[in-house]
Write an enzyme that holds these catalytic residues in place. Structure first.
Site, short mmCIF file in Angstrom:
data_model
loop_
_atom_site.label_atom_id
_atom_site.label_comp_id
_atom_site.label_asym_id
_atom_site.label_seq_id
_atom_site.Cartn_x
_atom_site.Cartn_y
_atom_site.Cartn_z
N ALA A 42 50.32 38.36 34.19
CA ALA A 42 50.54 38.61 35.66
C ALA A 42 50.11 39.67 36.05
CB ALA A 42 52.06 38.25 36.39
N GLY A 47 51.17 45.83 31.58
CA GLY A 47 50.86 45.45 30.17
C GLY A 47 48.87 45.41 31.14
N CYS A 48 49.46 44.43 32.10
CA CYS A 48 48.35 43.15 32.42
C CYS A 48 47.37 44.43 32.97
CB CYS A 48 48.46 42.40 33.24
SG CYS A 48 49.72 41.06 32.46
N THR A 49 47.77 45.11 33.93
CA THR A 49 47.36 46.11 33.92
C THR A 49 46.49 47.22 33.15
OG1 THR A 49 48.56 46.23 36.48
CG2 THR A 49 46.76 48.27 36.16
N ALA A 52 43.43 44.81 31.65
CA ALA A 52 42.20 44.58 32.98
C ALA A 52 41.61 46.23 32.81
CB ALA A 52 43.38 44.34 34.41
#
Length: 158
Positions: A42, A47-49, A52
């Site tokens: 998401a 974590g995704c930030t 990315a």
């Protein structure tokens, strides 16, 4: 039901998804370019930030080595646009709301989350060559440090 995991040497499933600007991006349109395709749970989560931003910080070395980076999540194009702007991401983010492309890559299925079995996104990365063939398939990757390990696998300096 979980699809069989993809292995190096197999053709990458083609897809056509909307990006953060609601423009259709297909894998077949990128023939002739090496592609790093990664699936994440998401936009705008910690974590995704981290993941990315690691791709963003490595993009020049990846592009110099001939790679395009595509991130795929179930988020709407609008949320992807906000994520891209907030974190100055310099690669395409693709929307797969029904997780059909996640499923085609076996990046959707059962996983452990805080000790419970849940169904959801399996954080995964695929490296696809110029002819559309998978050269690396990595499942259950960690958000932190993944891009550095991937660059090392691909022999790309920072």
């Amino acid at each position: 039901m979980t699809n069989a995991r993809l292995e190096p040497g197999t053709p990458a499933p083609d897809f056509a998804l909307l990006d953060q600007d609601s423009t259709t991006v297909s894998l077949s349109s990128l023939r002739g370019t090496k592609v790093i395709l990664y699936f994440y749970p998401a936009a705008m989560t910690p974590g995704c930030t981290t993941q990315a931003c690691d791709f963003r910080d490595s993009i020049s070395s990846l592009q110099s080595a001939g790679y395009a980076v595509l991130g795929v999540s179930r988020d709407t194009p609008e949320k992807l646009q906000a994520f891209r702007e907030r974190d100055q991401l310099t690669f395409e983010l693709l929307s797969d709301p029904d997780h059909s492309v996640h499923s085609a890559y076996a990046a959707w299925g059962e996983k452990m989350n805080y000790g419970k079995v849940v169904e959801g996104v399996i954080r995964s990365t695929f490296v696809i060559d110029e002819q559309g063939v998978i050269t690396h398939a990595q499942y259950n990757v960690k958000a932190t440090g993944h891009v550095a390990r991937l660059r090392k696998t691909l022999g790309i300096d920072a």
